[in-house]
Design an enzyme around this catalytic site. Structure first.
Site, short mmCIF file in Angstrom:
data_model
loop_
_atom_site.label_atom_id
_atom_site.label_comp_id
_atom_site.label_asym_id
_atom_site.label_seq_id
_atom_site.Cartn_x
_atom_site.Cartn_y
_atom_site.Cartn_z
N HIS A 273 0.83 -1.21 0.00
CA HIS A 273 0.00 0.00 0.00
C HIS A 273 0.87 1.26 0.00
CE1 HIS A 273 -3.64 2.37 1.06
NE2 HIS A 273 -2.76 3.13 1.70
N GLU A 274 1.82 1.31 0.92
CA GLU A 274 2.68 2.50 1.02
C GLU A 274 3.59 2.63 -0.19
OE1 GLU A 274 1.94 4.64 3.10
OE2 GLU A 274 0.64 3.41 4.36
N HIS B 257 1.79 4.63 -2.88
CA HIS B 257 1.92 6.07 -2.68
C HIS B 257 3.31 6.55 -3.06
CE1 HIS B 257 -1.96 6.42 -0.80
NE2 HIS B 257 -1.63 5.72 0.27
#
Length: 445
Positions: free
Chosen positions: A22-23, A26
């Site tokens: 997920h990170e 980003h």
């Protein structure tokens, strides 16, 4: 102790992987738009391992292996003059900011597609949509379902496995109306309908087919024989497989029950397989409070003819993975909507304890295939939750940016402060709620 450790290990591995993905979503999209990354952390709390990359980003592995974050220059929209640096998040165009925020959930969806594709390529043995024992007086019994029926469609959607059926039934939780089934019954295609009224609206269902009265196909293998029962007197033993009763072929446990009940006490000629040898026994059923019995219980093994192996070629594996991920995302949003509008009990929400238990169970009993399958679904769940329009989540920040875009000017610091505090309160409340749900499940409350 081993079971508890497996829960903890399974939870940590699962959460660390999907959080890192997920990170990373980003991170890479922010880098693509030349946003300076100040900190990339996996875990929360104190840093236990830190290093500075060539891009001057501080990379950290933190003490608490739950969550993670990417800190970008100028991402705090409460800061003043944070758009003066061209490398800041605040300096970027609206669509760039939205893509950076959306990249985290999207990365989780891509992880699910990757896992589904790999699992599709290797293939697995799955439980078919074959109908098992029908509970007397159940909705399925009233709708004239028969043991051995093959469910081919639910509400017009094709199904192949019991899991497919369960997934489509989950879309009807809280509904009122008719569930339509297309089935093949002894070679004849027919339609069967089950009416529902606010279906399971305040309940926490675990097996939707079982709730309708449709059991899993169970083999005719004997698990236990009661002492001094007709079966014991006839010499039946645990492990025997019943093949014939009064010359009728037996392929499931439900058929055994039916034959014993229909005998009304008359002698049964039972043919069994023991160590590869066929043996015949004569048994006279005995009447009890639960009806006619012979004193045997099932070994609870799934019938072999209800299992099938399925794998895909590369292109089909990927296509199926995309469709499955999309369907799960859509069903997740539908579930959240139904929960918020009262059509589904909020008790169905689960948190870290439930995830840890499922992850541990899949490691212990389901193997790596089941664990990866669980990881893909949790990854989708994390992506969906982050798109919910709560201010401190990705979806909430996208909504705030959109409001500012429509408004033509930034929201006031006072308004933003209130909105973020409200969002934080909502997330804390949600975490407490799902934790209480988890404890209630464990305690059996």
């Amino acid at each position: 102790m081993i079971e508890i450790l497996s829960y903890i290990l399974g939870f940590l591995v699962l959460i660390m992987v999907i959080t890192a993905v997920h990170e990373a979503g980003h991170f890479y999209i922010a880098k693509l738009f030349k946003v300076k990354i100040l900190d990339f952390s996996i875990g929360m709390g104190k840093s236990i391992k830190s290093w500075i990359g060539k891009d001057d980003t501080s990379y950290n592995i933190r003490l608490l292996p739950i969550g993670g974050y990417v800190k970008m220059l100028g991402e705090d929209i409460l800061e003043e003059n944070n758009s003066s640096d061209n490398a800041s998040f605040a300096s970027k165009k609206y669509y760039q900011k939205v893509l950076i925020l959306f990249a985290g959930p999207f990365a989780n969806f891509l992880l699910a597609i990757l896992i589904f594709t790999i699992l599709n390529l290797f293939g697995t043995t799955a439980l078919s949509s074959k109908v098992g024992y029908i509970l007397p007086d159940s909705q399925a019994s009233i709708a004239n379902f028969q043991e051995g029926d093959i469910i081919q469609k639910v509400d017009g959607k094709d199904v192949e496995s019991r899991a497919d059926v369960q997934m489509l039934l989950s879309r009807r939780l809280g509904d009122t109306g008719i569930i339509n089934f297309s089935v093949n019954s002894e070679g004849i295609n027919m339609e069967k309908m089950i009416p529902i009224q606010n279906w399971l609206i305040n309940e926490e269902p675990k097996d939707l087919l079982a709730d309708l009265g449709i059991g899993v196909p169970i083999s005719s293998e004997i698990g236990d024989v009661i002492e001094n029962s007709p079966a014991s007197d006839a010499g039946l033993l645990p492990g025997d497989v019943i093949k014939l009763i009064n010359s009728k072929k037996i392929s499931s446990w439900g058929e055994i029950k039916d034959e014993i009940t229909n005998s009304v006490g008359m002698p049964l000629e039972v043919s069994i397989i023991r160590n590869g040898e066929e043996i015949s026994k004569s048994i006279i059923p005995r009447f009890s409070e639960s009806g006619w019995i012979i004193g045997i219980s099932s070994a609870n093994r799934i019938s072999e003819d209800a299992l099938f192996f399925k794998s895909y070629a590369l292109h089909s594996a990927f296509t199926n993975a995309v469709i499955k991920t999309y369907s799960t995302i859509r069903d997740s949003f539908t579930f959240l909507y139904k929960m918020l509008t009262g059509y589904v009990s909020p008790k169905n929400l689960g948190g870290p304890v439930m995830i840890g238990q499922f992850a541990g169970d899949t490691l212990l009993y389901g193997g790596i295939y089941s664990f990866l399958m669980l990881m893909s679904f949790v990854s989708i769940g994390l992506g969906v939750i982050n798109l919910v329009p709560i201010p401190i989540l990705d979806g909430g920040q996208i909504c705030l940016l959109t409001i500012e875009k429509i408004k033509g000017s930034p929201l006031s610091p006072k308004t933003l402060d209130f909105v973020y505090r409200a969002g934080l309160s909502m997330v804390i409340f949600l975490m407490i709620f799902v934790f209480i749900n988890d404890i209630s499940r464990l305690s059996g409350a």
